[in-house]
Motif scaffolding. Structure first.
Motif, PDB file in Angstrom:
ATOM      1  N   ALA A 191      31.276  84.643  76.273  1.00 44.41           N
ATOM      2  CA  ALA A 191      32.236  84.668  75.169  1.00 44.41           C
ATOM      3  C   ALA A 191      33.648  84.812  75.727  1.00 44.41           C
ATOM      4  N   GLY A 192      34.417  83.736  75.635  1.00 41.99           N
ATOM      5  CA  GLY A 192      35.827  83.783  76.005  1.00 41.99           C
ATOM      6  C   GLY A 192      36.658  83.854  74.746  1.00 41.99           C
ATOM      7  N   THR A 193      36.321  84.819  73.905  1.00 37.97           N
ATOM      8  CA  THR A 193      36.850  84.886  72.542  1.00 37.97           C
ATOM      9  C   THR A 193      37.940  85.933  72.370  1.00 37.97           C
ATOM     10  N   ASN A 249      36.422  90.799  71.473  1.00 40.08           N
ATOM     11  CA  ASN A 249      36.267  90.194  70.151  1.00 40.08           C
ATOM     12  C   ASN A 249      35.006  89.329  70.115  1.00 40.08           C
ATOM     13  N   ILE A 250      33.866  89.972  69.911  1.00 36.32           N
ATOM     14  CA  ILE A 250      32.596  89.244  69.827  1.00 36.32           C
ATOM     15  C   ILE A 250      32.123  89.264  68.377  1.00 36.32           C
ATOM     16  N   LEU A 251      32.145  88.120  67.747  1.00 33.01           N
ATOM     17  CA  LEU A 251      31.822  88.010  66.329  1.00 33.01           C
ATOM     18  C   LEU A 251      30.481  87.306  66.140  1.00 33.01           C
ATOM     19  N   PRO A 252      29.895  87.406  64.926  1.00 33.63           N
ATOM     20  CA  PRO A 252      28.672  86.643  64.639  1.00 33.63           C
ATOM     21  C   PRO A 252      28.955  85.157  64.859  1.00 33.63           C
ATOM     22  N   PRO A 253      27.956  84.393  65.333  1.00 29.92           N
ATOM     23  CA  PRO A 253      26.579  84.820  65.608  1.00 29.92           C
ATOM     24  C   PRO A 253      26.352  85.382  67.011  1.00 29.92           C
ATOM     25  N   LEU A 254      27.414  85.451  67.827  1.00 33.32           N
ATOM     26  CA  LEU A 254      27.221  85.912  69.203  1.00 33.32           C
ATOM     27  C   LEU A 254      26.832  87.385  69.258  1.00 33.32           C
ATOM     28  N   ALA A 255      27.298  88.161  68.290  1.00 28.73           N
ATOM     29  CA  ALA A 255      27.069  89.607  68.326  1.00 28.73           C
ATOM     30  C   ALA A 255      25.586  89.957  68.310  1.00 28.73           C
TER      31      ALA A 255
END
Length: 484
Positions: free
Chosen positions: A344-346, A193-199
């Protein structure tokens, strides 16, 4: 091997002897079928299922795993970074009710009863060692370097497209199976689950906690970790222990989740009967967990707070992130920062369409959002994306009659959370859910060839003895009178 370990193995072998030999394979062989059951995933789930199916007399079972070898299969020696498991040590695991195959018996044989009594939770490394022993002791064969790339349903079975890594390089194969068990881990029905802005960040500066991260390369670097659950804290601790200059952990909540709400239903009545609860109640329990947040164990928090160069940011979601001059420049709710690397620990998103092997079937699978419509204040799109599973954790059809083959795919990964109430694939689900799946597979394979089984059950059976065994002792009244 120590004398106590040898004694334990002898005891375990005696246990297997006392429960009797494995039943013969009773499943009717079908032309053109390679596997009665294909198990995708060779970790703890795959090994436990292979043993359970063997004990049910179901043959032609194969286990595949994309990892190149046993040392890198499953999570425990790869991207699991906790020091200790998060589940109580007393929970039943893959031993199938046989104490000699349990972690406790294995541990006490190697380290003593006092050592087991001493530990609060099982060490990750010891759990990995135990699973390796379990797999080797029971002779569970796993085909490593084998990836399922596509499930192609036909009228009678599945065509399975596989990529196999060999000495000659990558090869493609097509094999057939009647049943599939997806024991393929946290991303088995979705994606990280990598969402903006990390994506928007490149792989050179971003990794998810499920990735193979070179923590040694982070020595002397400034690292950001995004997320407030256990995997985020584990990654932050591993980076600090590897010598990171500093680690900043950003959590969007104003306080760390610290109330493990699911513990309120951790008793046999709720655990055993959860799948039978009304949809509304199962939904509310899943929603309660989502809103309370996934809690990191206290020891995971303590593992990072002992470092003076650890910094916790609360109520601090990221709004912008970009690589400028080889560093990540970020704007968070509590300020602007620069980092050398971001983790990212998302968590994970359930999204069947993200899995290439499910491309032919994803549109047909019934999801929770198709089956249950909560009140507006209870809506949760992430929960709604979970598949709505049947009693044997099988996919169900979105349109009845459109995809009858779905009942032959059993989901044993965390996508079953809303339906079953626990993270499916982890230790807590094994006692309840593995037998449910095996019973259904056995029933289906039996009933699908009922004519053959009726003929077998109705076949002539030779007598164990003939009348000469008892004829001289048959009572006859005249014979009695003659003797008088």
């Amino acid at each position: 091997m120590s004398p106590s370990s040898q004694l334990h193995d002898q005891h375990a072998r005696e246990t297997l002897r006392l429960i009797g030999p494995d039943p013969e394979d009773w499943v009717v062989a079908r032309p053109g079928i390679d596997h009665n059951v294909l198990i995708v995933g060779g970790g703890q789930t795959g090994a436990a299922f292979a043993f359970a199916l063997r004990r049910a007399g179901i043959g032609r079972v194969d286990v595949i795993d994309a990892a190149p070898d046993a040392t890198r299969a499953g999570v425990w020696t790869t991207y699991a970074r906790m020091n200790r498991l998060r589940t109580p040590k007393t929970l039943p695991g893959p031993e199938a009710g046989l104490p000699a195959l349990s972690f406790q018996a294995w541990h006490e044989a190697r380290h003593g009863e006092a050592s087991y009594a001493d530990i609060e939770r099982i060490g990750r490394g010891q759990w990995a060692e135990y699973l390796a022993w379990y797999r080797q002791f029971l002779g569970i064969a796993v085909r490593y370097g084998t990836t399922l790339t596509l499930i192609e349903p036909t009228d009678a079975h599945f065509r399975l497209h596989l990529t196999v890594r060999s000495e000659r390089g990558l090869e493609t194969r097509v094999e057939t199976a009647r049943k599939i068990i997806l024991g393929n881990g946290v991303v088995g029905n979705g994606r990280p689950n990598i969402l903006p802005p990390l994506a928007g960040l490149p792989p050179s500066h971003l990794a998810h906690t499920s990735d193979a991260i070179d923590f040694a390369a982070l020595a002397g670097k400034s690292v950001a970790v995004i997320g407030g659950a256990a995997s985020a804290f584990d990654a932050a601790a591993t980076a600090l222990e590897a010598g990171a200059r500093d680690v900043h952990l950003f959590v969007r909540r104003a306080r760390l989740p610290a109330v493990p709400v699911s513990r309120a239903r951790a008793y046999p009545g709720a655990y055993d009967n959860f799948p039978a609860l009304p949809d509304a109640l199962r939904w509310r329990q899943a929603l309660r967990f989502r809103r309370a947040g996934s809690t990191a164990p206290a020891d995971a928090v303590q593992r990072v707070t002992r470092f003076a160069n650890f910094h916790l940011h609360l109520g601090a979601p990221w709004h912008e992130a970009a690589v400028v001059d080889q560093r990540v420049q970020a704007r968070a709710a509590d300020g602007d920062f620069e980092f050398d690397f971001v983790i990212a620990g998302t968590g994970y998103a359930v999204d069947l369409h993200a899995r290439p092997e499910l491309a032919r079937i994803a549109d047909h699978v019934l999801l929770w959002r198709d089956r249950y419509q909560p009140a507006p204040e209870e809506r949760d799109d992430a929960l709604g994306a979970h598949p709505y599973l049947g009693d044997a954790l099988e996919y169900l059809e979105k349109q009845p009659g459109a995809a009858p083959f779905l009942k032959n795919i059993h989901v044993f990964n965390p996508a079953g959370f809303v339906s079953r109430g626990v993270p499916v694939g982890d230790v807590p689900c094994m006692k309840r859910d593995i037998p449910a799946v095996v019973r259904r597979i056995s029933q289906d394979l039996f009933l699908e060839d009922l004519d053959a089984h009726e003929a077998r059950m109705s076949a002539d059976v030779p007598a164990d003895f003939d009348a000469s065994l008892y004829e001289p002792h048959v009572y006859r009244e005249r014979d009695v009178e003659a003797t008088e």
